[in-house]
Enzyme design. Structure first.
Site, PDB file in Angstrom:
ATOM      1  CB  SER A 129      -0.870  -0.012   1.250  1.00 11.45           C
ATOM      2  OG  SER A 129      -1.402   1.270   1.500  1.00 11.45           O
ATOM      3  CD  GLU A 131      -2.206   5.313   4.386  1.00  3.19           C
ATOM      4  OE1 GLU A 131      -1.900   5.524   5.568  1.00  3.19           O
ATOM      5  OE2 GLU A 131      -2.592   6.221   3.618  1.00  3.19           O
ATOM      6  CE1 TYR A 153      -4.170  -1.701   5.438  1.00  8.99           C
ATOM      7  CE2 TYR A 153      -3.079   0.300   4.685  1.00  8.99           C
ATOM      8  CZ  TYR A 153      -3.710  -0.893   4.408  1.00  8.99           C
ATOM      9  OH  TYR A 153      -3.857  -1.303   3.101  1.00  8.99           O
TER      10      TYR A 153
END
Ligand code: NAP
Ligand code: F7E
Length: 330
Positions: A129, A131, A153
């Site tokens: 991701s 992220e 996460y």
């Protein structure tokens, strides 16, 4: 030649449903790993798979249980494994860091370890991701950009990314990661901001709601269409060598811009309806994500096709249609 066999974890999610349709069209035999509750409540939990359910083989297993994952790999003996299952909602990862880290890191590790011992030739895909970049020092972000995750996460995805690379280097497995930037669709979960906005617009238009509460409107994301991103997943596993790829549009827009367009598409001025809500801000925000997918373009031949405006329009129109249908049924 016998059909290739793919195992998809997270098959009930947004990407799992698009990937299943894509692989079915290519003649794959598809097995999906689902939580037991999904089999007990199919109308609700398998809703994204409704049209293709009869063509899938579903196995109950949990990311938290090595034994259940081991059993599924032993039974299925996949040629390709697409690991999409995860606690994927960043906001929730601040509420429960422990379960996010446990599920996402152990789940990936269990899967890799089971494949190594039972199906070492299986090609493995990990859903990394943007992220992972978090507070990035440069934009656009590419495969070499330093990782600085800002949530548990993001940290769990960094761990999964390194586990995948390590299984590739240590055990010679065909294990690859995509670093996927945000991708959306009418199948997006309602908790994510784009779907929250498109469904909010539909509710306001239908008179079922009068406002939409949102957090940080200034965050900028690189938003593409999920249907196109699953093509990159497949392309990666068809390469002779495993590798990591950024998949993104290269354009970024703020949450405010998304809301403005979505409301405007329904003939509404977002400023009348969007209400700021301090409780929806995150303890640590990722302010700007914008991806450089030139490696995916060059090596995989992957390109994105849907423009931002068209993505917003498709999501708003589908949510409005769904509400009209619901009204007719009532
Ligand atoms: P999604 O719609 O939230 O789907 C997540 C899937 O994971 C669902 O099938 C869910 O099953 C399953 N899952 C969650 N916890 C589980 C558990 N404990 N055991 C077994 N299954 C579990 O996510 P998505 O948008 O399709 O994304 C797919 C993957 O890509 C995720 O790993 C996500 O982190 C990653 N990713 C997504 C984006 C994006 O913009 N969409 C960008 C980068 C990376 P249930 O239906 O039972 O809940
Ligand atoms: O937030 C801001 C919020 O929850 C986007 C996942 O698929 O993509 C997704 O993660 C932005 C953030 O997605 C609200 O603060 C403002 O800046 O839609 P989101 P995400 O956090 O970017 C990445 C790549 C993944 O890997 C994840 O799995 O929007 N925002 N107001 C809001 N966000 C939400 N959810 N709700 C609001 O009311």
């Amino acid at each position: 030649m016998p059909a290739k066999c793919a195992l998809i974890t997270g098959i009930t999610g947004q990407d799992g449903s698009y990937l299943s349709e894509f692989l079915l069209a290519k003649g794959y035999e598809i097995h999906g790993m689902v939580r037991r509750v999904a089999l007990e409540d199919p109308d609700h939990r398998l809703s994204r798979l409704r049209d293709i359910r009869s063509r899938l083989v579903l196995h109950a297993a949990s990311l938290e249980s090595y034994a259940s994952i081991h059993r599924v790999i032993q039974d299925v003996q996949p040629d390709e494994c697409y690991h999409l299952a995860a606690q994927s909602f960043v906001s929730y990862s601040f509420d429960d860091e422990f379960s996010t880290l446990n599920t996402n890191i152990n789940g990936t590790h269990f899967l890799l370890a089971a494949l190594k011992s039972l199906a070492p030739q299986c090609r493995f895909y990990f859903a990394g991701s943007s992220e992972m970049f978090g507070q990035a020092q440069e934009a656009p972000q590419h495969e070499g950009t330093r990782l600085h995750p800002r949530s548990s996460y993001g940290i769990s995805k960094v761990a999964g990314f390194h586990l995948t690379r390590n299984y590739r280097e240590a055990y010679g497995m065909h294990a690859s990661s995509c670093i996927l930037f945000n991708h959306e669709s009418p199948r997006r979960g309602f908790e994510f901001v784009t779907r929250k906005i498109s469904s909010g617009v539909a509710r306001i238009l239908a008179g079922a709601s009068t406002e939409l509460r949102l957090g940080n409107l200034e965050a900028k994301r690189d938003w593409g269409h999920a249907r196109e991103y699953v093509e990159a997943m497949w392309l990666m596993l068809q390469q002779p060598q495993p590798d990591d790829y950024v998949v993104a549009t290269g354009e970024c827009h703020s949450v405010r811009e998304f809301a403005e367009l979505a409301f405007a598409h329904a003939g509404l001025d977002y400023r009348r309806y969007v209400k700021p809500d301090a409780d929806l801000f995150r303890p640590a925000e990722v302010n700007l994500l914008k991806g450089d997918a030139s490696k995916a373009r060059r090596v995989l031949g992957w390109t994105c096709r849907t423009r931002f405006e068209d993505l917003v329009r498709e999501m708003v129109e589908q949510d409005c249609r769904a509400l009209e249908m619901a009204a007719k049924v009532r």
